[in-house]
Design an enzyme around this catalytic site. Structure first.
Site, short mmCIF file in Angstrom:
data_model
loop_
_atom_site.label_atom_id
_atom_site.label_comp_id
_atom_site.label_asym_id
_atom_site.label_seq_id
_atom_site.Cartn_x
_atom_site.Cartn_y
_atom_site.Cartn_z
N ASN A 1 -2.71 -38.42 25.36
CA ASN A 1 -2.00 -39.62 24.51
C ASN A 1 -2.38 -40.94 24.89
OD1 ASN A 1 -0.95 -39.47 27.20
ND2 ASN A 1 1.08 -39.43 26.73
N TYR B 1 -0.46 -37.16 39.45
CA TYR B 1 0.90 -36.73 38.79
C TYR B 1 2.01 -35.73 39.38
CZ TYR B 1 -0.43 -38.74 34.17
OH TYR B 1 -0.68 -39.63 33.04
P1 ATP Z 1 2.47 -41.61 31.65
O1 ATP Z 1 3.05 -41.18 32.97
O2 ATP Z 1 1.05 -40.81 31.50
O3 ATP Z 1 2.25 -42.82 31.43
P2 ATP Z 1 4.76 -41.00 30.22
O4 ATP Z 1 5.36 -41.86 31.29
O5 ATP Z 1 5.13 -41.72 28.72
O6 ATP Z 1 3.44 -40.86 30.42
P3 ATP Z 1 5.72 -38.42 31.36
O7 ATP Z 1 6.95 -37.90 31.02
O8 ATP Z 1 5.53 -39.30 32.59
O9 ATP Z 1 5.36 -39.50 30.17
O10 ATP Z 1 4.51 -37.49 31.19
C1 ATP Z 1 3.18 -37.81 31.70
C2 ATP Z 1 2.34 -37.20 31.28
O11 ATP Z 1 2.34 -35.72 30.83
C3 ATP Z 1 2.17 -37.65 29.66
O12 ATP Z 1 1.69 -38.71 29.21
C4 ATP Z 1 1.56 -36.73 28.78
O13 ATP Z 1 0.01 -36.70 28.96
C5 ATP Z 1 1.93 -35.24 29.56
N1 ATP Z 1 3.01 -34.65 28.83
C6 ATP Z 1 4.13 -34.92 29.00
N2 ATP Z 1 5.15 -34.01 28.32
C7 ATP Z 1 4.37 -33.11 27.79
C8 ATP Z 1 4.19 -32.05 27.05
N3 ATP Z 1 5.50 -31.71 26.54
N4 ATP Z 1 3.32 -31.12 26.51
C9 ATP Z 1 1.81 -31.73 27.29
N5 ATP Z 1 1.64 -32.67 28.21
C10 ATP Z 1 2.82 -33.37 28.23
#
Ligand code: ATP
Ligand code: MG
Length: 140
Positions: free
Chosen positions: A114, A51
């Site tokens: 999530n 990440y």
């Molecule tokens: P992923 O990359 O896990 O598939 P996504 O693309 O829907 O999810 P991203 O914006 O890439 O969302 O965020 C990566 C991950 O970081 C999210 O899936 C979640 O687990 C975490 N995350 C994102 N926003 C928040 C927040 N506001 N608070 C806590 N955790 C968050």
């Protein structure tokens, strides 16, 4: 639309609640084929490398600790337009915004915990697949 591959992760909140099979059924019902899959335990550093794009975000520490808090299932999904299709099956990042029937609407506990990750574009999918799988592990 072309046959694509995308990287999916079933996150620790979901493996902890024994939801791997229910989540995989959602992928398969949508026409996505699980062509590679393994259950692993990430370190916080390995989660941080994965990440890396979010390193400056306020939730980065929480995210990497969560991703290392238990086993994850990393998998390669294949199918027509797999990147977008997987994002549709997953639903919005925040389960409160996720469409009914999506994985996050049914299973996610919060915006952080999530249940699933999915690549957001074919280019990132290729990088993320290479992070977890060797060519020998991708039998199609
Ligand atoms: P992923 O990359 O896990 O598939 P996504 O693309 O829907 O999810 P991203 O914006 O890439 O969302 O965020 C990566 C991950 O970081 C999210 O899936 C979640 O687990 C975490 N995350 C994102 N926003 C928040 C927040 N506001 N608070 C806590 N955790 C968050
Ligand atoms: Mg993302």
């Amino acid at each position: 639309m072309a046959i694509e591959r995308t990287l999916s992760i079933i996150k620790p909140d979901a493996t902890r609640r024994n939801l791997t099979g229910k989540i995989n059924a959602k992928f398969e019902d949508a026409g996505l084929r699980i062509v590679a899959q393994k259950r692993i335990q990430l370190t916080i550093d390995q989660a941080g490398m994965f990440y890396d794009v979010h390193r400056a975000r306020p939730f980065f520490g929480e995210l990497t600790e969560f991703m290392a808090s238990g086993p994850v299932v990393v998998q390669v999904l294949e199918g027509e337009g797999a990147v977008l299709k997987n994002r549709e099956v997953m639903g919005a990042t925040n389960p409160a915004d996720a469409a009914p029937g999506t994985i996050r609407a049914e299973f996610a506990e919060s915006v952080g915990e999530n249940s699933v990750h999915g690549s957001d574009a074919p280019e990132t999918a290729a990088q993320e697949i290479a992070y977890f799988f060797s060519g020998l592990e991708l039998v199609g």
